[in-house]
Scaffold this motif. Structure first.
Motif, PDB file in Angstrom:
ATOM      1  N   TYR A   1      -0.624  55.083  28.183  1.00 40.71           N
ATOM      2  CA  TYR A   1      -0.621  54.196  27.066  1.00 40.71           C
ATOM      3  C   TYR A   1       0.633  54.370  26.203  1.00 40.71           C
ATOM      4  CZ  TYR A   1      -1.969  52.265  22.567  1.00 40.71           C
ATOM      5  OH  TYR A   1      -1.668  51.513  21.436  1.00 40.71           O
ATOM      6  N   HIS A   2       1.434  53.570  26.016  1.00 40.05           N
ATOM      7  CA  HIS A   2       2.484  53.510  25.215  1.00 40.05           C
ATOM      8  C   HIS A   2       2.374  52.564  23.637  1.00 40.05           C
ATOM      9  CE1 HIS A   2       5.093  55.482  27.893  1.00 40.05           C
ATOM     10  NE2 HIS A   2       4.347  54.765  28.765  1.00 40.05           N
ATOM     11  N   ALA A   3       2.176  53.349  22.404  1.00 37.80           N
ATOM     12  CA  ALA A   3       1.731  52.665  21.477  1.00 37.80           C
ATOM     13  C   ALA A   3       3.041  51.857  20.698  1.00 37.80           C
ATOM     14  CB  ALA A   3       1.344  53.568  20.312  1.00 37.80           C
ATOM     15  N   TYR A   4       2.889  50.795  20.041  1.00 36.07           N
ATOM     16  CA  TYR A   4       4.033  50.013  19.587  1.00 36.07           C
ATOM     17  C   TYR A   4       4.495  50.852  18.409  1.00 36.07           C
ATOM     18  CZ  TYR A   4       2.376  46.085  22.065  1.00 36.07           C
ATOM     19  OH  TYR A   4       2.199  45.199  23.190  1.00 36.07           O
ATOM     20  N   SER A   5       3.749  51.746  17.924  1.00 43.01           N
ATOM     21  CA  SER A   5       4.286  52.471  16.705  1.00 43.01           C
ATOM     22  C   SER A   5       4.850  53.864  16.960  1.00 43.01           C
ATOM     23  CB  SER A   5       3.210  52.790  15.807  1.00 43.01           C
ATOM     24  OG  SER A   5       2.098  53.578  16.300  1.00 43.01           O
ATOM     25  N   GLY A   6       4.980  53.934  18.234  1.00 45.25           N
ATOM     26  CA  GLY A   6       5.476  55.271  18.852  1.00 45.25           C
ATOM     27  C   GLY A   6       4.492  56.396  19.440  1.00 45.25           C
ATOM     28  N   GLY A   7       4.871  57.051  20.481  1.00 45.52           N
ATOM     29  CA  GLY A   7       3.744  58.002  20.895  1.00 45.52           C
ATOM     30  C   GLY A   7       3.361  57.331  22.147  1.00 45.52           C
ATOM     31  N   SER A   8       2.578  58.304  23.005  1.00 47.03           N
ATOM     32  CA  SER A   8       1.967  57.968  24.072  1.00 47.03           C
ATOM     33  C   SER A   8       1.213  59.072  24.767  1.00 47.03           C
ATOM     34  CB  SER A   8       3.010  57.583  25.322  1.00 47.03           C
ATOM     35  OG  SER A   8       3.789  58.737  25.741  1.00 47.03           O
TER      36      SER A   8
ATOM     37  N   LEU B   1      -7.243  49.261  27.126  1.00 47.09           N
ATOM     38  CA  LEU B   1      -6.669  50.355  26.348  1.00 47.09           C
ATOM     39  C   LEU B   1      -5.449  49.608  25.382  1.00 47.09           C
ATOM     40  CD1 LEU B   1      -6.405  53.325  25.311  1.00 47.09           C
ATOM     41  CD2 LEU B   1      -5.089  53.864  27.284  1.00 47.09           C
ATOM     42  N   ALA B   2      -4.755  49.027  26.138  1.00 46.40           N
ATOM     43  CA  ALA B   2      -3.645  48.264  25.686  1.00 46.40           C
ATOM     44  C   ALA B   2      -3.804  47.275  24.499  1.00 46.40           C
ATOM     45  CB  ALA B   2      -2.914  47.532  27.094  1.00 46.40           C
ATOM     46  N   ASP B   3      -5.061  46.880  24.485  1.00 47.96           N
ATOM     47  CA  ASP B   3      -5.401  45.869  23.464  1.00 47.96           C
ATOM     48  C   ASP B   3      -5.666  46.612  22.068  1.00 47.96           C
ATOM     49  OD1 ASP B   3      -5.701  43.923  25.320  1.00 47.96           O
ATOM     50  OD2 ASP B   3      -8.132  44.153  25.433  1.00 47.96           O
ATOM     51  N   SER B   4      -5.375  47.993  22.017  1.00 42.75           N
ATOM     52  CA  SER B   4      -5.433  48.380  20.848  1.00 42.75           C
ATOM     53  C   SER B   4      -4.157  48.804  19.896  1.00 42.75           C
ATOM     54  CB  SER B   4      -5.927  50.211  20.956  1.00 42.75           C
ATOM     55  OG  SER B   4      -5.349  50.751  21.912  1.00 42.75           O
ATOM     56  N   GLY B   5      -3.111  48.120  20.563  1.00 46.04           N
ATOM     57  CA  GLY B   5      -1.887  48.031  19.983  1.00 46.04           C
ATOM     58  C   GLY B   5      -0.808  48.806  20.564  1.00 46.04           C
ATOM     59  N   GLY B   6      -0.510  48.252  21.834  1.00 48.27           N
ATOM     60  CA  GLY B   6       0.427  48.921  22.550  1.00 48.27           C
ATOM     61  C   GLY B   6       0.673  48.593  24.085  1.00 48.27           C
ATOM     62  N   THR B   7       1.040  49.281  24.986  1.00 50.83           N
ATOM     63  CA  THR B   7       1.092  48.685  26.423  1.00 50.83           C
ATOM     64  C   THR B   7       0.580  49.914  27.221  1.00 50.83           C
ATOM     65  OG1 THR B   7       3.377  49.277  26.832  1.00 50.83           O
ATOM     66  CG2 THR B   7       3.312  47.359  26.078  1.00 50.83           C
ATOM     67  N   SER B   8       0.020  49.096  28.456  1.00 46.08           N
ATOM     68  CA  SER B   8      -0.426  50.418  29.415  1.00 46.08           C
ATOM     69  C   SER B   8      -0.329  50.112  30.960  1.00 46.08           C
ATOM     70  CB  SER B   8      -2.015  50.519  29.023  1.00 46.08           C
ATOM     71  OG  SER B   8      -2.971  49.321  29.259  1.00 46.08           O
TER      72      SER B   8
END
Length: 425
Positions: free
Chosen positions: A134-141, A111-118
């Motif tokens: 999951y925490h997206a780099y662009s903001g939101g989780s 899931l983290a490979d889609s652009g964020g950390t998990s």
């Protein structure tokens, strides 16, 4: 060991005075016991050495005894890949219905490979369900629900509910690292005194010289210890002085004293320091700090020239000894106390400040009794009258007697005011 109570020090005018009640003795310290346990485990354990305390220690931190008695830390095997087609365990999520993963961690990392950390934030006790946050780099989780499917692990592996994966049964112990010894010491710190006492006894079991073993575990002689500083009290003085413009000012001076103490194995030395602060009419003034001569230094005024005069006779020894040699404390003189007092009084009278005020309050004056009169005219029923008024009451006997007392009171008041102006101000 016993501890010193701050404020009980009463420094004496000698150096290196032993202090009762704060000199420590030998003891078995916790740090010494932990160091001894570490050395014992590093050297390897024989079957005769392992007792209840050491067995509890090894089980508490999860260590094992390998071949030759060497202590090792077991390491779990690595996660193994599973084949869902064979009915082996796998993980999936409704978010990725066509994806299957061997472990919950693999699914969460995907899931983290889609652009964020998990990271896995919760795992149920049976290891069949988990939540990945999951925490997206662009903001939101958001949270992703994950579930396990399948019926068994591959051969030579077993399922770990805490890790959510099949773990290989081929685990190999590893040597104890430095960080592991820190973990052991922290674990010992959390145990009760009974366990620590049993651990101390266990360290010398099987030794060829148990007494020597215990002596080596003892801490060294504890040095004298106590407070570094001791309050020696404070003094406050207030003085009033006259200014050139006729006003007065009040100066308050406060001196705070303390003793700075340094300690040795069985003695201590000290020196006194004083901090003086002053203020005039509420305005801060100078701050001065003075330090007395340390107690372990010689007085600079002392010299070896008069050492023979101050030598104390040594006591005698033997059956016929009557005690130490008699030493005269003083030599009598021919002066009497009356003669000494008269001499002192004569020297005081000869001082310039005393002789200059001799006759200062002696006043000679003479005059007649004051008396006067005046003529007063007044009218009564259209008739004019003239009358002489005489003022001679200062000469009356009753006023003369009262004047004697008034003179005495007036003299006392004037003497007090003069003394206050000359001495107190």
């Amino acid at each position: 060991m016993s501890s010193a109570i701050e404020g009980e020090y009463i420094p004496a005018p000698t150096k290196n005075v032993p202090v009762r009640g704060i000199l420590g003795g030998t003891e078995f310290g916790l740090n010494t016991i932990k160091a001894g346990t570490k050395n014992l485990l590093k050297g390897g354990l024989q079957a005769v050495v392992i007792g209840a305390a050491l067995d509890q220690l090894l089980k508490g931190i999860g260590w094992i005894q390998g071949e030759g008695g060497q202590i090792q830390k077991p390491v779990d095997g690595a996660s193994v890949s599973t084949i869902p087609a064979n009915g082996e365990y796998y993980w999936y999520s409704q978010s990725f219905a066509n994806k299957q993963f061997s472990s919950a961690t693999d699914l969460c990392n995907f899931l983290a490979d889609s652009g964020g950390t998990s990271s896995i934030t919760s795992m149920d006790s049976t290891g069949t369900g988990a939540v990945c946050t999951y925490h997206a780099y662009s903001g939101g989780s958001f949270d992703m629900q994950m579930a396990r499917a399948g019926s068994h692990c591959p051969a030579s592996s077993s399922y770990s509910s805490s890790k959510g994966s099949c773990i290989s049964n081929d685990s190999k112990p590893v040597p104890i690292a430095d960080q592991d010894w820190i973990t052991m010491e922290q674990w010992i710190d959390n145990q009760d005194s009974k366990f620590v006492q049993d651990l101390l006894k266990q360290q010398c079991v099987g030794s060829l010289a148990p007494n020597r073993c215990y002596e080596q575990l003892r801490q060294k002689q504890l040095d004298m210890r106590g407070p570094k500083t001791v309050d020696a009290g404070s003094t406050t003085t207030t003085s009033t002085h006259a200014n050139s413009d006729g006003t007065t000012s009040t100066t308050v001076t406060t001196t705070n004293n303390k003793y700075d103490i340094t300690y040795g194995p069985s003695t201590f030395t000290y020196n006194k320091s004083s901090t003086t602060t002053s203020s005039t009419d509420g305005k801060p003034g100078e701050i001065t700090t003075t330090t007395d001569q340390p107690s372990d230094e010689a007085d600079p005024d002392d010299s070896d020239d008069d050492s023979d005069d101050k030598a104390t006779p040594s006591p005698c020894a033997g059956d016929g000894c009557d005690g130490p040699k008699y030493e005269k404390l003083y030599e009598p003189t021919k002066d009497t106390k009356e003669k000494a007092l008269d001499s002192y009084a004569s020297r005081v009278k000869a001082l310039p400040i005393v002789s200059s005020v001799a006759g200062f309050f002696t006043v000679s004056a003479s005059a007649g009794c004051p008396s006067w009169s005046t003529n007063v005219s007044f009218a009564v029923f259209a008739s004019m009258f003239s009358y002489d008024l005489v003022f001679d009451f200062y000469c009356q006997p009753w006023f003369v007697s009262m004047a004697q007392y008034a003179k005495i009171v007036f003299s006392i008041v004037c003497a007090y005011l003069a003394f206050r102006q000359a001495i107190l101000d």
